[in-house]
Write a protein that holds these residues in place. Sequence first.
Motif, short mmCIF file in Angstrom:
data_model
loop_
_atom_site.label_atom_id
_atom_site.label_comp_id
_atom_site.label_asym_id
_atom_site.label_seq_id
_atom_site.Cartn_x
_atom_site.Cartn_y
_atom_site.Cartn_z
N GLY A 169 11.40 -6.62 5.39
CA GLY A 169 11.14 -5.20 5.25
C GLY A 169 10.44 -4.85 3.95
O GLY A 169 10.63 -5.50 2.92
N PHE A 170 9.62 -3.80 4.00
CA PHE A 170 8.91 -3.33 2.81
C PHE A 170 8.77 -1.82 2.86
O PHE A 170 8.88 -1.19 3.91
CB PHE A 170 7.53 -3.99 2.70
N ASP A 171 8.53 -1.24 1.70
CA ASP A 171 8.32 0.20 1.54
C ASP A 171 7.04 0.44 0.76
O ASP A 171 6.74 -0.29 -0.18
CB ASP A 171 9.47 0.83 0.75
N ILE A 172 6.30 1.47 1.14
CA ILE A 172 5.18 1.95 0.32
C ILE A 172 5.69 3.18 -0.43
O ILE A 172 6.05 4.19 0.19
CB ILE A 172 3.95 2.31 1.16
N MET A 225 4.07 -7.46 11.46
CA MET A 225 3.99 -8.08 10.14
C MET A 225 4.93 -7.37 9.19
O MET A 225 4.98 -6.14 9.14
CB MET A 225 2.57 -8.03 9.57
N GLY A 226 5.67 -8.14 8.42
CA GLY A 226 6.43 -7.61 7.31
C GLY A 226 5.94 -8.24 6.02
O GLY A 226 4.82 -8.74 5.94
N ALA A 227 6.78 -8.21 5.00
CA ALA A 227 6.47 -8.85 3.72
C ALA A 227 5.12 -8.42 3.17
O ALA A 227 4.36 -9.23 2.65
CB ALA A 227 6.53 -10.37 3.85
N ALA A 228 4.81 -7.14 3.28
CA ALA A 228 3.53 -6.65 2.79
C ALA A 228 3.47 -6.73 1.27
O ALA A 228 4.49 -6.65 0.58
CB ALA A 228 3.28 -5.22 3.25
N MET A 265 -2.87 -3.26 5.07
CA MET A 265 -1.81 -3.94 4.33
C MET A 265 -1.91 -5.44 4.55
O MET A 265 -2.08 -5.89 5.69
CB MET A 265 -0.43 -3.44 4.78
N GLY A 266 -1.82 -6.18 3.46
CA GLY A 266 -1.83 -7.63 3.52
C GLY A 266 -0.46 -8.18 3.19
O GLY A 266 0.49 -7.44 2.92
N SER A 267 -0.34 -9.53 3.17
CA SER A 267 0.93 -10.18 2.91
C SER A 267 0.68 -11.47 2.13
O SER A 267 -0.44 -11.98 2.08
CB SER A 267 1.66 -10.50 4.21
N PHE A 268 1.76 -11.99 1.53
CA PHE A 268 1.66 -13.26 0.81
C PHE A 268 1.88 -14.46 1.71
O PHE A 268 1.75 -15.61 1.27
CB PHE A 268 2.64 -13.30 -0.37
#
Length: 357
Positions: free
Chosen positions: A301-304, A325-328, A340-343
Motif C-alpha cells: 500500500g501507498f499514499d500520495i 500495482m502497489g509500492a509506488a 506512478m512508477g515503482s521500485f
Amino acid sequence: MIKQLAAVLCVLSTTACIDDEMKISGCEPIGAIHPVCDMQSPEDIAALNDGHHLLLAHFGGMHNGTGSLALFDTRNEGITPLFPPASGVVDIDGADWGEPDCGPPPLDTFSPHGTHLHQLADGRWRYLVVNHGGRESVELFELLGDGNSSELAWRGCVPAGPETFMNDVVGMSNGDLIYTRMFHNSSQLEKLLSALGKNTGDVWRWNRRSGLRLLPGTDANQPNGIEIAADERHVFVNMYFTGELWKVDVETGEVVARAPVASGDNSAWGSDGRLWVTTHDDSIPNLLSCFMTQTEPCGAGFDIIAVDPKTLAFESVFSHRGAPMGAATVAVPQAGRVYMGSFVGDRLISVPDFGSN
C-alpha cells in the motif's frame, strides 16, 4: 522499534505474515487504474514540457542491478530507449557541466535511481540522474529535441563524496545540484542500525567552482526523495525513517519547517501547485516482501500526500493497495493523468489527474 525488528524476523523466517495482495499477476485495469506493463521498474519519472512525454528511470535494484533511461509517449504508450546509447559509445563532445576529470559512466553497469529534469539559466534543459553502476555519481544529461525526437546527450558527471550511497538529486538554474545521501555504505549493518533509529545520511550541495559541501543540520535516518521550490530558496527532503518531510534552506542547511509525513519516497510538483509526496504505509513484512524479486510487481500500500509548500499543511489525495500495482515511488501529472512508477516490477500505472480540479 522492537515491533519493527520482530516484523523483519517474521519476513526472514516465513511468508505467513505477508498478505496475499502483495503478489500480483496479470496486467488488467482495475477501476480507473490503468497499468502499462512489460518494462523495467520505472522508479522515477519526469514530465517533459511538451505535455505528452515522460522520462523514465528504469531501476535495477539497490545493489548490482543495471537499468536504463527511456522516453514514454502518453498518447500511444510507446517506449523509446535513450541511454545507454545503442552504439555502445558515449559522445563526450560538449561534456563540460560536471567535474572536469569525470568521464562517462561504465555502460554495462549503468544503474539509475533518482532523477530531476530542470531548466538552466541559459534556457537549456538538464536531466540529472543518480547512478550506482560502477561508481556513485550524478550523471548530467542535456535534453535535446522535442516530442518523439527527444534525445539525451551526456554532458558530464559529479562523483559523490566518500562513504556515500545517494538516493535522489535536484538541480538549480545556476548549475548547482543538491543530493541526498541515504546511507554511508548501505551495508546490512548500517540498515540494521537504521532500523534501530540511527541516522544514516544527510544532504549535500555541489558547485562547479567550490565542489561538494555538506548542508549542516541535515543529518537524518535514510534521507530519500528531494524536490526544489520554484524560487530555489528551499528544498523539500523526505527523511524516510525519521518520519518527516523537511523544508531546508539551500544556502545554510537550516531546517525551517517540518511535517510529520512518514516513509516518503520521491516527490513531484502536482497539478494543484502542491508537492506530491509518495509514501509507503503498509506493514514492514509486506514492504520487505517487495524486495524478494526485482522483476515482479508488488502490491504494498501507498499514499500520495499533497503538501502546501508554504505552510506544510498536508492531506492524502490518493491511496492504493494491491493489483494492478502497489509500492509506488513517485506520482507525476501529465496529459490529464497521474503516472506512478515503482521500485520493483514490470510496470507503471496511471489514473485521471486528481489534482486538476
